[in-house]
Design an enzyme around this catalytic site. Structure first.
Site, PDB file in Angstrom:
ATOM      1  N   PRO A  68       0.836  -1.209   0.000  1.00 35.32           N
ATOM      2  CA  PRO A  68       0.000   0.000   0.000  1.00 35.32           C
ATOM      3  C   PRO A  68       0.869   1.256   0.000  1.00 35.32           C
ATOM      4  CG  PRO A  68      -0.636  -1.518   1.754  1.00 35.32           C
ATOM      5  CD  PRO A  68       0.662  -2.007   1.219  1.00 35.32           C
ATOM      6  N   ALA A  74       0.959  -1.370  -8.123  1.00 34.02           N
ATOM      7  CA  ALA A  74       0.329  -0.983  -6.866  1.00 34.02           C
ATOM      8  C   ALA A  74      -0.110   0.479  -6.865  1.00 34.02           C
ATOM      9  CB  ALA A  74       1.285  -1.275  -5.714  1.00 34.02           C
ATOM     10  N   ARG A  75       0.775   1.392  -6.478  1.00 27.24           N
ATOM     11  CA  ARG A  75       0.471   2.809  -6.410  1.00 27.24           C
ATOM     12  C   ARG A  75       1.647   3.605  -6.954  1.00 27.24           C
ATOM     13  NH1 ARG A  75      -3.969   1.655  -6.427  1.00 27.24           N
ATOM     14  NH2 ARG A  75      -5.688   2.234  -5.037  1.00 27.24           N
ATOM     15  N   HIS A 101      -3.637   1.941 -15.400  1.00 27.00           N
ATOM     16  CA  HIS A 101      -4.219   1.428 -14.152  1.00 27.00           C
ATOM     17  C   HIS A 101      -5.366   0.460 -14.435  1.00 27.00           C
ATOM     18  CE1 HIS A 101      -4.118   2.603  -9.667  1.00 27.00           C
ATOM     19  NE2 HIS A 101      -4.536   1.348  -9.794  1.00 27.00           N
ATOM     20  N   ASP A 146       1.724   0.147 -14.218  1.00 28.93           N
ATOM     21  CA  ASP A 146       0.275   0.258 -14.381  1.00 28.93           C
ATOM     22  C   ASP A 146      -0.253   1.450 -13.595  1.00 28.93           C
ATOM     23  OD1 ASP A 146      -2.204  -0.875 -15.471  1.00 28.93           O
ATOM     24  OD2 ASP A 146      -2.732  -1.251 -13.374  1.00 28.93           O
ATOM     25  N   GLU A 183      -1.082  10.149 -12.069  1.00 32.42           N
ATOM     26  CA  GLU A 183      -2.008   9.546 -13.037  1.00 32.42           C
ATOM     27  C   GLU A 183      -3.396  10.167 -13.028  1.00 32.42           C
ATOM     28  OE1 GLU A 183      -3.845   5.657 -10.897  1.00 32.42           O
ATOM     29  OE2 GLU A 183      -1.717   5.558 -11.334  1.00 32.42           O
TER      30      GLU A 183
END
Length: 330
Positions: A206, A233-234, A295, A258, A263
């Site tokens: 996370p 993930a982020r 994403h 991704d 973003e």
């Protein structure tokens, strides 16, 4: 019972409608994101669900409290766009979908890694310019000869470990919490060893204050094997400027992304003009050793169905006073 769902993609409609019919619940579907301009639409409803990466402000939670709402069910894993303390202050319980299809995201990460490992982007771009040759610089490695370092061993990290292990790779894992079920697939180790020994580094943690920019100039300096970096993930886990520098210098041999730190400015939108794209994205997307997707690692039929059903079941449970194991701001 009347509930409202924000930020619903058209393909989600059928799953929401099926859930509504099965549970005898009236559901209003909105395409708009939940924000200060749209929160007024939730007045008169018993429950609320949303999705997306747009930050949710305290004003939104204050309005939900004013409308008598007690929960917000988000139809995704990540909740870093939510102000958990502000929500708690206004009596709003936020639930996420911690595990809707870990395999979906794990498979996308492995897909990115294999694309980069076999240098598909380089061959593809060369062939588009009439070059059908191959040479020593594009000599590839095979996955069973690689060491894969995973940062994060939750649902998605665990699924990723199993796939890489099945392909014959050696899998290292850094996670502060030990999970005996992963022992057949991984070797637990420290973060520095991940950076030092990995041919592929894959992020599955996370976004927290302790993990923000975990890939930065300092951690990149510890990488000895010019690894491929995978981030499903982020975006905030990676310092983008440091990544670009490492890709240019060869310290990192490729990146499968991704998600990006900025973003929200352009992912999920149509017809974005080139002039509106951030410079770092333009630089990354023009590198043939970089693969970027908007994403969409989660975007499978099973994952969409599960994310909706789990989120809306949590919403209904909290409305009925039964609580949920997926509350993230207790």
């Amino acid at each position: 019972m009347k509930v409202i769902c924000y930020a619903v993609a058209p393909l989600e409609d059928i799953y929401i409608e099926n859930w509504a019919k099965e549970n005898d619940v009236e559901v209003k579907i909105l395409r708009e994101d939940l924000n200060e301009e749209t929160v007024h639409l939730a007045e008169g409803f018993d429950g609320i669900s949303s999705e997306g990466i747009e930050p949710v402000t305290e004003e939104v939670y204050a309005q939900l409290e004013k409308f008598g709402l007690k929960q917000l069910a988000i139809r995704q894993v990540g909740f870093d766009n939510q102000d958990l303390e502000a929500a708690k202050k206004h009596g709003i319980k936020i639930t996420n979908v911690a595990s809707y299809s870990p395999r979906a995201i794990a498979e996308m990460g492995v897909t990115h890694a294999m694309y980069l490992l076999r240098q598909v982007g380089i061959y593809y771009n060369r062939m588009n310019h009439g070059n059908f040759n191959f040479e020593e610089s594009t000599l590839s490695r095979e996955i069973f000869n690689c060491t894969v370092g995973l940062i994060g061993g939750g649902h998605i990290g665990g699924a990723t470990a199993q796939i890489y292990s099945a392909l014959g790779a050696k899998v290292l894992l850094f996670d502060p919490y030990y999970n005996a079920a992963l022992e057949p697939f991984v070797e637990y180790t420290d973060l520095d060893t991940i950076f030092k020994k990995s041919d592929i580094i894959s992020l599955h943690t996370p976004l927290l204050p302790s993990t923000a920019n975990i890939i930065n100039a300092e951690s990149i300096s510890k990488m000895e094997k010019q690894p491929i970096l995978i981030n499903m993930a982020r975006g905030g886990l990676v310092d983008t400027s440091s990544l670009i520098g490492a890709l240019k210098s060869g310290k990192i041999s490729g990146a499968g992304l991704d998600t990006l730190a900025n973003e929200a400015e352009f992912f999920g939108k149509e017809h974005v003009k080139d002039s509106n794209l951030p410079d770092d994205y333009k630089e990354l997307v023009n590198m043939d050793n970089v693969l970027i997707t908007p994403h969409v690692a989660f975007f499978t039929k099973l994952a969409v169905k599960n994310s909706i059903e789990i989120a809306l079941n949590d919403m209904k449970s909290i409305i009925n006073g039964k609580g949920s194991k997926n509350i993230v701001n207790l």
